[in-house]
Motif scaffolding. Structure first.
Motif, PDB file in Angstrom:
ATOM      1  N   LEU A   1       0.834  -1.180   0.000  1.00  0.00           N
ATOM      2  CA  LEU A   1       0.000   0.000   0.000  1.00  0.00           C
ATOM      3  C   LEU A   1       0.876   1.239   0.000  1.00  0.00           C
ATOM      4  O   LEU A   1       1.989   1.216   0.485  1.00  0.00           O
ATOM      5  N   ARG A   2       0.298   2.321  -0.488  1.00  0.00           N
ATOM      6  CA  ARG A   2       0.927   3.627  -0.335  1.00  0.00           C
ATOM      7  C   ARG A   2      -0.050   4.494   0.437  1.00  0.00           C
ATOM      8  O   ARG A   2      -1.247   4.490   0.172  1.00  0.00           O
ATOM      9  N   ILE A   3       0.470   5.233   1.412  1.00  0.00           N
ATOM     10  CA  ILE A   3      -0.346   6.148   2.201  1.00  0.00           C
ATOM     11  C   ILE A   3       0.282   7.522   2.145  1.00  0.00           C
ATOM     12  O   ILE A   3       1.486   7.656   1.903  1.00  0.00           O
ATOM     13  N   LEU A   4      -0.543   8.534   2.360  1.00  0.00           N
ATOM     14  CA  LEU A   4      -0.017   9.892   2.361  1.00  0.00           C
ATOM     15  C   LEU A   4       0.911  10.078   3.549  1.00  0.00           C
ATOM     16  O   LEU A   4       0.589   9.714   4.670  1.00  0.00           O
ATOM     17  N   ASP A   5       2.083  10.628   3.289  1.00  0.00           N
ATOM     18  CA  ASP A   5       3.036  10.940   4.350  1.00  0.00           C
ATOM     19  C   ASP A   5       2.567  12.208   5.046  1.00  0.00           C
ATOM     20  O   ASP A   5       2.505  13.272   4.434  1.00  0.00           O
ATOM     21  N   GLU A   6       2.210  12.094   6.305  1.00  0.00           N
ATOM     22  CA  GLU A   6       1.709  13.247   7.058  1.00  0.00           C
ATOM     23  C   GLU A   6       2.729  14.377   7.131  1.00  0.00           C
ATOM     24  O   GLU A   6       2.377  15.529   7.317  1.00  0.00           O
ATOM     25  N   LYS A   7       3.999  14.047   6.968  1.00  0.00           N
ATOM     26  CA  LYS A   7       5.061  15.048   7.069  1.00  0.00           C
ATOM     27  C   LYS A   7       5.546  15.534   5.703  1.00  0.00           C
ATOM     28  O   LYS A   7       6.513  16.282   5.616  1.00  0.00           O
ATOM     29  N   ALA A   8       4.876  15.109   4.635  1.00  0.00           N
ATOM     30  CA  ALA A   8       5.296  15.512   3.292  1.00  0.00           C
ATOM     31  C   ALA A   8       5.101  17.014   3.110  1.00  0.00           C
ATOM     32  O   ALA A   8       4.140  17.591   3.607  1.00  0.00           O
ATOM     33  N   ARG A   9       6.021  17.620   2.409  1.00  0.00           N
ATOM     34  CA  ARG A   9       5.931  19.055   2.128  1.00  0.00           C
ATOM     35  C   ARG A   9       4.891  19.291   1.042  1.00  0.00           C
ATOM     36  O   ARG A   9       4.697  18.468   0.162  1.00  0.00           O
ATOM     37  N   MET A  10       4.249  20.431   1.114  1.00  0.00           N
ATOM     38  CA  MET A  10       3.239  20.768   0.106  1.00  0.00           C
ATOM     39  C   MET A  10       3.850  20.917  -1.287  1.00  0.00           C
ATOM     40  O   MET A  10       3.153  20.843  -2.278  1.00  0.00           O
ATOM     41  N   THR A  11       5.153  21.102  -1.357  1.00  0.00           N
ATOM     42  CA  THR A  11       5.815  21.233  -2.652  1.00  0.00           C
ATOM     43  C   THR A  11       6.266  19.882  -3.214  1.00  0.00           C
ATOM     44  O   THR A  11       6.794  19.844  -4.321  1.00  0.00           O
ATOM     45  N   ALA A  12       6.052  18.818  -2.478  1.00  0.00           N
ATOM     46  CA  ALA A  12       6.452  17.487  -2.948  1.00  0.00           C
ATOM     47  C   ALA A  12       5.727  17.182  -4.257  1.00  0.00           C
ATOM     48  O   ALA A  12       4.538  17.456  -4.396  1.00  0.00           O
ATOM     49  N   THR A  14       6.482  14.047  -6.241  1.00  0.00           N
ATOM     50  CA  THR A  14       6.606  12.658  -6.688  1.00  0.00           C
ATOM     51  C   THR A  14       5.910  11.756  -5.679  1.00  0.00           C
ATOM     52  O   THR A  14       5.713  12.127  -4.518  1.00  0.00           O
ATOM     53  N   ILE A  15       5.568  10.571  -6.136  1.00  0.00           N
ATOM     54  CA  ILE A  15       4.925   9.591  -5.246  1.00  0.00           C
ATOM     55  C   ILE A  15       5.837   9.287  -4.066  1.00  0.00           C
ATOM     56  O   ILE A  15       5.375   9.172  -2.927  1.00  0.00           O
ATOM     57  N   GLN A  16       7.131   9.168  -4.309  1.00  0.00           N
ATOM     58  CA  GLN A  16       8.069   8.849  -3.240  1.00  0.00           C
ATOM     59  C   GLN A  16       8.118   9.947  -2.183  1.00  0.00           C
ATOM     60  O   GLN A  16       8.285   9.668  -1.005  1.00  0.00           O
ATOM     61  N   LYS A  17       8.008  11.203  -2.599  1.00  0.00           N
ATOM     62  CA  LYS A  17       8.059  12.308  -1.648  1.00  0.00           C
ATOM     63  C   LYS A  17       6.732  12.514  -0.921  1.00  0.00           C
ATOM     64  O   LYS A  17       6.706  13.029   0.187  1.00  0.00           O
ATOM     65  N   LEU A  18       5.633  12.129  -1.550  1.00  0.00           N
ATOM     66  CA  LEU A  18       4.307  12.357  -0.984  1.00  0.00           C
ATOM     67  C   LEU A  18       3.782  11.220  -0.121  1.00  0.00           C
ATOM     68  O   LEU A  18       2.884  11.424   0.693  1.00  0.00           O
ATOM     69  N   THR A  19       4.324  10.027  -0.331  1.00  0.00           N
ATOM     70  CA  THR A  19       3.724   8.849   0.308  1.00  0.00           C
ATOM     71  C   THR A  19       4.755   7.983   1.029  1.00  0.00           C
ATOM     72  O   THR A  19       5.957   8.124   0.814  1.00  0.00           O
ATOM     73  N   ASN A  20       4.231   7.093   1.830  1.00  0.00           N
ATOM     74  CA  ASN A  20       5.034   6.055   2.487  1.00  0.00           C
ATOM     75  C   ASN A  20       4.480   4.699   2.096  1.00  0.00           C
ATOM     76  O   ASN A  20       3.276   4.558   1.859  1.00  0.00           O
TER      77      ASN A  20
END
Length: 107
Positions: A1-12, A14-20
Protein backbone atom coordinates in the motif's frame (compact mmCIF):
# COMPACT_ATOMS: atom_id res chain seq x y z
CA UNK A 1 0.00 0.00 0.00
CA UNK A 2 0.93 3.63 -0.34
CA UNK A 3 -0.35 6.15 2.20
CA UNK A 4 -0.02 9.89 2.36
CA UNK A 5 3.04 10.94 4.35
CA UNK A 6 1.71 13.25 7.06
CA UNK A 7 5.06 15.05 7.07
CA UNK A 8 5.30 15.51 3.29
CA UNK A 9 5.93 19.05 2.13
CA UNK A 10 3.24 20.77 0.11
CA UNK A 11 5.81 21.23 -2.65
CA UNK A 12 6.45 17.49 -2.95
CA UNK A 13 5.85 16.37 -6.51
CA UNK A 14 6.61 12.66 -6.69
CA UNK A 15 4.92 9.59 -5.25
CA UNK A 16 8.07 8.85 -3.24
CA UNK A 17 8.06 12.31 -1.65
CA UNK A 18 4.31 12.36 -0.98
CA UNK A 19 3.72 8.85 0.31
CA UNK A 20 5.03 6.06 2.49
CA UNK A 21 4.92 2.35 1.78
CA UNK A 22 3.11 -0.06 4.04
CA UNK A 23 3.65 -3.73 3.28
CA UNK A 24 0.70 -5.94 4.16
CA UNK A 25 0.98 -9.69 4.64
CA UNK A 26 -2.25 -11.66 4.94
CA UNK A 27 -2.54 -15.22 6.20
CA UNK A 28 -5.37 -17.50 7.26
CA UNK A 29 -5.66 -15.93 10.70
CA UNK A 30 -3.34 -12.93 10.68
CA UNK A 31 -2.52 -9.64 9.03
CA UNK A 32 0.93 -8.12 9.43
CA UNK A 33 1.87 -4.58 8.42
CA UNK A 34 5.45 -3.45 7.96
CA UNK A 35 6.28 0.25 7.84
CA UNK A 36 9.31 2.43 8.50
CA UNK A 37 7.77 4.54 11.23
CA UNK A 38 4.65 4.73 13.32
CA UNK A 39 1.64 5.63 11.17
CA UNK A 40 -1.37 7.21 12.85
CA UNK A 41 -3.87 5.56 10.52
CA UNK A 42 -2.75 2.11 11.73
CA UNK A 43 -3.63 3.10 15.28
CA UNK A 44 -7.02 4.23 13.94
CA UNK A 45 -7.46 0.82 12.28
CA UNK A 46 -6.62 -0.83 15.60
CA UNK A 47 -9.21 1.29 17.44
CA UNK A 48 -11.88 0.66 14.79
CA UNK A 49 -11.16 -3.08 14.90
CA UNK A 50 -11.51 -3.19 18.68
CA UNK A 51 -14.92 -1.46 18.41
CA UNK A 52 -16.16 -3.66 15.57
CA UNK A 53 -18.46 -6.49 16.54
CA UNK A 54 -17.65 -8.89 13.71
CA UNK A 55 -18.78 -12.48 13.94
CA UNK A 56 -18.29 -15.41 11.62
CA UNK A 57 -15.46 -16.53 9.42
CA UNK A 58 -14.72 -13.26 7.60
CA UNK A 59 -12.94 -11.48 10.44
CA UNK A 60 -9.63 -11.35 8.55
CA UNK A 61 -11.33 -9.94 5.46
CA UNK A 62 -13.13 -7.33 7.58
CA UNK A 63 -9.87 -6.22 9.18
CA UNK A 64 -8.18 -6.01 5.79
CA UNK A 65 -11.13 -3.96 4.52
CA UNK A 66 -10.78 -1.49 7.41
CA UNK A 67 -7.03 -1.26 6.76
CA UNK A 68 -7.52 -0.53 3.06
CA UNK A 69 -10.30 2.00 3.73
CA UNK A 70 -8.22 3.91 6.29
CA UNK A 71 -5.16 3.90 4.00
CA UNK A 72 -7.23 5.49 1.22
CA UNK A 73 -8.62 8.04 3.68
CA UNK A 74 -5.08 9.30 4.38
CA UNK A 75 -5.33 11.09 1.01
CA UNK A 76 -8.56 12.96 1.82
CA UNK A 77 -6.97 16.20 3.12
CA UNK A 78 -4.96 16.61 -0.09
CA UNK A 79 -7.95 15.73 -2.26
CA UNK A 80 -10.10 18.28 -0.45
CA UNK A 81 -7.43 20.97 -0.87
CA UNK A 82 -7.08 20.19 -4.58
CA UNK A 83 -10.86 20.36 -4.92
CA UNK A 84 -10.82 23.89 -3.48
CA UNK A 85 -8.04 24.92 -5.87
CA UNK A 86 -9.92 23.48 -8.86
CA UNK A 87 -13.06 25.35 -7.82
CA UNK A 88 -11.08 28.60 -7.65
CA UNK A 89 -9.58 28.05 -11.12
CA UNK A 90 -13.01 27.19 -12.54
CA UNK A 91 -14.43 30.43 -11.11
CA UNK A 92 -11.65 32.36 -12.84
CA UNK A 93 -12.17 30.51 -16.14
CA UNK A 94 -15.85 31.36 -16.24
CA UNK A 95 -15.37 34.90 -14.94
CA UNK A 96 -15.99 37.64 -17.51
CA UNK A 97 -12.68 39.34 -16.70
CA UNK A 98 -9.95 36.83 -17.44
CA UNK A 99 -6.63 37.25 -15.67
CA UNK A 100 -3.29 36.60 -17.46
CA UNK A 101 -2.05 34.58 -14.50
CA UNK A 102 -4.78 31.98 -15.06
CA UNK A 103 -2.85 29.96 -17.63
CA UNK A 104 0.23 29.85 -15.38
CA UNK A 105 -1.93 28.75 -12.44
CA UNK A 106 -3.49 25.91 -14.46
CA UNK A 107 -0.05 24.42 -15.09
Amino acid sequence: LRILDEKARMTADTIQKLTNKVAVFVGDHFIITVHRREESFIEQVHQDWKKAKIHGTNKDAALLNILLKKSIETFLPVIQELDKEIDAVEREIFDEKKKPSLIRQMY
